[in-house]
Design a protein around this motif. Structure first.
Motif, PDB file in Angstrom:
ATOM      1  N   ALA A  31       0.815  -1.208   0.000  1.00  0.00           N
ATOM      2  CA  ALA A  31       0.000   0.000   0.000  1.00  0.00           C
ATOM      3  C   ALA A  31       0.853   1.264   0.000  1.00  0.00           C
ATOM      4  O   ALA A  31       0.337   2.357  -0.101  1.00  0.00           O
ATOM      5  N   ALA A  32       2.190   1.128   0.123  1.00  0.00           N
ATOM      6  CA  ALA A  32       3.076   2.283   0.161  1.00  0.00           C
ATOM      7  C   ALA A  32       3.103   2.981  -1.189  1.00  0.00           C
ATOM      8  O   ALA A  32       3.024   2.357  -2.239  1.00  0.00           O
ATOM      9  N   THR A  33       3.215   4.294  -1.141  1.00  0.00           N
ATOM     10  CA  THR A  33       3.257   5.111  -2.345  1.00  0.00           C
ATOM     11  C   THR A  33       4.598   4.949  -3.039  1.00  0.00           C
ATOM     12  O   THR A  33       5.633   4.928  -2.399  1.00  0.00           O
ATOM     13  N   SER A  34       4.577   4.867  -4.342  1.00  0.00           N
ATOM     14  CA  SER A  34       5.795   4.831  -5.133  1.00  0.00           C
ATOM     15  C   SER A  34       5.868   6.118  -5.944  1.00  0.00           C
ATOM     16  O   SER A  34       4.867   6.572  -6.490  1.00  0.00           O
ATOM     17  N   CYS A  35       7.056   6.730  -5.985  1.00  0.00           N
ATOM     18  CA  CYS A  35       7.232   7.961  -6.738  1.00  0.00           C
ATOM     19  C   CYS A  35       8.682   8.066  -7.182  1.00  0.00           C
ATOM     20  O   CYS A  35       9.530   7.289  -6.743  1.00  0.00           O
ATOM     21  N   TYR A  36       8.976   9.046  -8.026  1.00  0.00           N
ATOM     22  CA  TYR A  36      10.341   9.266  -8.492  1.00  0.00           C
ATOM     23  C   TYR A  36      10.515  10.748  -8.821  1.00  0.00           C
ATOM     24  O   TYR A  36       9.710  11.319  -9.559  1.00  0.00           O
ATOM     25  N   GLY A  37      11.551  11.353  -8.246  1.00  0.00           N
ATOM     26  CA  GLY A  37      11.883  12.743  -8.545  1.00  0.00           C
ATOM     27  C   GLY A  37      10.726  13.697  -8.299  1.00  0.00           C
ATOM     28  O   GLY A  37      10.188  13.754  -7.190  1.00  0.00           O
ATOM     29  N   PRO A  70      17.838   7.247  -2.600  1.00  0.00           N
ATOM     30  CA  PRO A  70      18.346   7.059  -3.959  1.00  0.00           C
ATOM     31  C   PRO A  70      17.320   6.431  -4.905  1.00  0.00           C
ATOM     32  O   PRO A  70      17.295   6.754  -6.088  1.00  0.00           O
ATOM     33  N   THR A  71      16.476   5.545  -4.396  1.00  0.00           N
ATOM     34  CA  THR A  71      15.456   4.912  -5.235  1.00  0.00           C
ATOM     35  C   THR A  71      14.457   5.941  -5.752  1.00  0.00           C
ATOM     36  O   THR A  71      14.081   5.918  -6.920  1.00  0.00           O
ATOM     37  N   CYS A  72      14.035   6.844  -4.893  1.00  0.00           N
ATOM     38  CA  CYS A  72      13.021   7.839  -5.259  1.00  0.00           C
ATOM     39  C   CYS A  72      13.605   9.143  -5.794  1.00  0.00           C
ATOM     40  O   CYS A  72      12.872   9.944  -6.361  1.00  0.00           O
ATOM     41  N   ARG A  73      14.905   9.358  -5.571  1.00  0.00           N
ATOM     42  CA  ARG A  73      15.547  10.630  -5.928  1.00  0.00           C
ATOM     43  C   ARG A  73      14.767  11.778  -5.294  1.00  0.00           C
ATOM     44  O   ARG A  73      14.373  12.747  -5.946  1.00  0.00           O
ATOM     45  N   ALA A  74      14.529  11.642  -3.974  1.00  0.00           N
ATOM     46  CA  ALA A  74      13.776  12.628  -3.211  1.00  0.00           C
ATOM     47  C   ALA A  74      14.493  12.894  -1.891  1.00  0.00           C
ATOM     48  O   ALA A  74      15.235  12.049  -1.393  1.00  0.00           O
ATOM     49  N   ALA A  75      14.248  14.076  -1.309  1.00  0.00           N
ATOM     50  CA  ALA A  75      14.871  14.456  -0.045  1.00  0.00           C
ATOM     51  C   ALA A  75      13.825  15.074   0.876  1.00  0.00           C
ATOM     52  O   ALA A  75      12.790  15.565   0.422  1.00  0.00           O
ATOM     53  N   TRP A  76      14.109  15.026   2.179  1.00  0.00           N
ATOM     54  CA  TRP A  76      13.253  15.656   3.177  1.00  0.00           C
ATOM     55  C   TRP A  76      14.070  15.957   4.415  1.00  0.00           C
ATOM     56  O   TRP A  76      15.171  15.451   4.585  1.00  0.00           O
ATOM     57  N   SER A 100       6.415  22.296  11.673  1.00  0.00           N
ATOM     58  CA  SER A 100       6.759  22.754  13.021  1.00  0.00           C
ATOM     59  C   SER A 100       6.497  21.631  14.006  1.00  0.00           C
ATOM     60  O   SER A 100       5.653  20.780  13.766  1.00  0.00           O
ATOM     61  N   ALA A 101       7.215  21.685  15.131  1.00  0.00           N
ATOM     62  CA  ALA A 101       7.039  20.623  16.115  1.00  0.00           C
ATOM     63  C   ALA A 101       7.330  21.120  17.508  1.00  0.00           C
ATOM     64  O   ALA A 101       8.075  22.073  17.696  1.00  0.00           O
ATOM     65  N   GLY A 102       6.747  20.457  18.465  1.00  0.00           N
ATOM     66  CA  GLY A 102       6.987  20.770  19.861  1.00  0.00           C
ATOM     67  C   GLY A 102       7.874  19.740  20.523  1.00  0.00           C
ATOM     68  O   GLY A 102       7.935  19.657  21.723  1.00  0.00           O
ATOM     69  N   GLY A 103       8.550  18.936  19.784  1.00  0.00           N
ATOM     70  CA  GLY A 103       9.406  17.883  20.322  1.00  0.00           C
ATOM     71  C   GLY A 103       9.061  16.561  19.663  1.00  0.00           C
ATOM     72  O   GLY A 103       8.127  16.473  18.878  1.00  0.00           O
ATOM     73  N   GLY A 104       9.817  15.539  19.959  1.00  0.00           N
ATOM     74  CA  GLY A 104       9.610  14.250  19.305  1.00  0.00           C
ATOM     75  C   GLY A 104      10.259  14.255  17.934  1.00  0.00           C
ATOM     76  O   GLY A 104      10.982  15.169  17.576  1.00  0.00           O
ATOM     77  N   THR A 105       9.988  13.236  17.149  1.00  0.00           N
ATOM     78  CA  THR A 105      10.550  13.156  15.808  1.00  0.00           C
ATOM     79  C   THR A 105       9.546  13.699  14.806  1.00  0.00           C
ATOM     80  O   THR A 105       8.398  13.289  14.787  1.00  0.00           O
ATOM     81  N   VAL A 106      10.008  14.632  13.987  1.00  0.00           N
ATOM     82  CA  VAL A 106       9.164  15.245  12.961  1.00  0.00           C
ATOM     83  C   VAL A 106       9.922  15.255  11.643  1.00  0.00           C
ATOM     84  O   VAL A 106      11.143  15.173  11.618  1.00  0.00           O
ATOM     85  N   TRP A 107       9.171  15.341  10.551  1.00  0.00           N
ATOM     86  CA  TRP A 107       9.789  15.399   9.239  1.00  0.00           C
ATOM     87  C   TRP A 107       8.914  16.210   8.321  1.00  0.00           C
ATOM     88  O   TRP A 107       7.728  16.418   8.572  1.00  0.00           O
ATOM     89  N   THR A 108       9.516  16.662   7.242  1.00  0.00           N
ATOM     90  CA  THR A 108       8.786  17.432   6.237  1.00  0.00           C
ATOM     91  C   THR A 108       8.276  16.490   5.157  1.00  0.00           C
ATOM     92  O   THR A 108       8.657  15.322   5.106  1.00  0.00           O
ATOM     93  N   ALA A 109       7.473  17.040   4.280  1.00  0.00           N
ATOM     94  CA  ALA A 109       7.122  16.333   3.052  1.00  0.00           C
ATOM     95  C   ALA A 109       8.377  16.296   2.180  1.00  0.00           C
ATOM     96  O   ALA A 109       9.341  17.027   2.408  1.00  0.00           O
ATOM     97  N   MET A 110       8.359  15.454   1.171  1.00  0.00           N
ATOM     98  CA  MET A 110       9.525  15.295   0.299  1.00  0.00           C
ATOM     99  C   MET A 110       9.552  16.359  -0.787  1.00  0.00           C
ATOM    100  O   MET A 110       8.525  16.939  -1.143  1.00  0.00           O
ATOM    101  N   ILE A 111      10.762  16.579  -1.305  1.00  0.00           N
ATOM    102  CA  ILE A 111      10.936  17.404  -2.499  1.00  0.00           C
ATOM    103  C   ILE A 111      11.811  16.644  -3.489  1.00  0.00           C
ATOM    104  O   ILE A 111      12.562  15.744  -3.126  1.00  0.00           O
ATOM    105  N   ASP A 112      11.713  17.039  -4.729  1.00  0.00           N
ATOM    106  CA  ASP A 112      12.485  16.459  -5.822  1.00  0.00           C
ATOM    107  C   ASP A 112      13.981  16.658  -5.567  1.00  0.00           C
ATOM    108  O   ASP A 112      14.407  17.723  -5.140  1.00  0.00           O
ATOM    109  N   ASP A 113      14.776  15.642  -5.829  1.00  0.00           N
ATOM    110  CA  ASP A 113      16.229  15.765  -5.723  1.00  0.00           C
ATOM    111  C   ASP A 113      16.912  15.276  -7.000  1.00  0.00           C
ATOM    112  O   ASP A 113      18.097  15.042  -7.028  1.00  0.00           O
ATOM    113  N   LYS A 114      16.160  15.129  -8.071  1.00  0.00           N
ATOM    114  CA  LYS A 114      16.721  14.624  -9.325  1.00  0.00           C
ATOM    115  C   LYS A 114      17.431  15.769 -10.049  1.00  0.00           C
ATOM    116  O   LYS A 114      16.805  16.647 -10.623  1.00  0.00           O
ATOM    117  N   GLY A 115      18.759  15.781  -9.956  1.00  0.00           N
ATOM    118  CA  GLY A 115      19.541  16.823 -10.615  1.00  0.00           C
ATOM    119  C   GLY A 115      19.489  18.159  -9.894  1.00  0.00           C
ATOM    120  O   GLY A 115      19.760  19.196 -10.492  1.00  0.00           O
TER     121      GLY A 115
END
Length: 135
Positions: A31-37, A70-76, A100-115
């Motif tokens: 069910a995981a999303t697949s994407c590239y760049g 490296p598989t998705c060529r994406a960064a966050w 934004s976060a008040g503590g704990g582990t947080v992450w952003t959405a991904m952005i393209d990293d292809k080139g």
């Protein structure tokens, strides 16, 4: 068919049915999303296949991490624990995603990293700003 054979056949069928249900229910990776760049931009890395091979390629002095797949060529950007903060990932093309976060582990959405070059930054409330090197 005698009674013992019938009971064994019924029990065997029930076990086979239960086992097939477990096999089907235990495959959330499908069910995981697949994407590239560019198609990864804006997606949550935790619900994608991108998290499977992701690695931290740079860390800022205040703990903001630049994660790269490296598989998705994406960064966050990701940050674990610490003070209330805002983290973001930005590219040299001006694309940016923040959270934004008040503590704990947080992450952003991904952005393209292809080139493209990316970096992760964090702004600690009552502090300053710190960014990783470009990757």
């Amino acid at each position: 068919m005698n009674t013992l054979t019938r009971k064994l056949a019924t029990a065997g069928s029930a076990l086979a049915l239960a086992a097939s249900g477990l096999i089907l229910a235990s495959s959330p990776a499908s069910a995981a999303t697949s994407c590239y760049g560019p198609s990864c931009t804006g997606l949550d890395p935790s619900t994608s296949i991108c998290q499977n091979d992701a690695r931290t390629v740079a860390t800022s002095s205040w703990g903001a991490e630049l994660r790269y797949s490296p598989t998705c060529r994406a960064a966050w950007a990701r940050q674990s624990g610490g003070l209330p903060t805002t983290i973001w990932v930005e590219s040299n093309t001006g694309l940016e995603r923040a959270t934004s976060a008040g503590g704990g582990t947080v992450w952003t959405a991904m952005i393209d990293d292809k080139g493209i070059y990316d970096r992760a930054c964090g702004h600690i409330i009552e502090g300053g700003e710190s960014c990783t090197s470009w990757y």
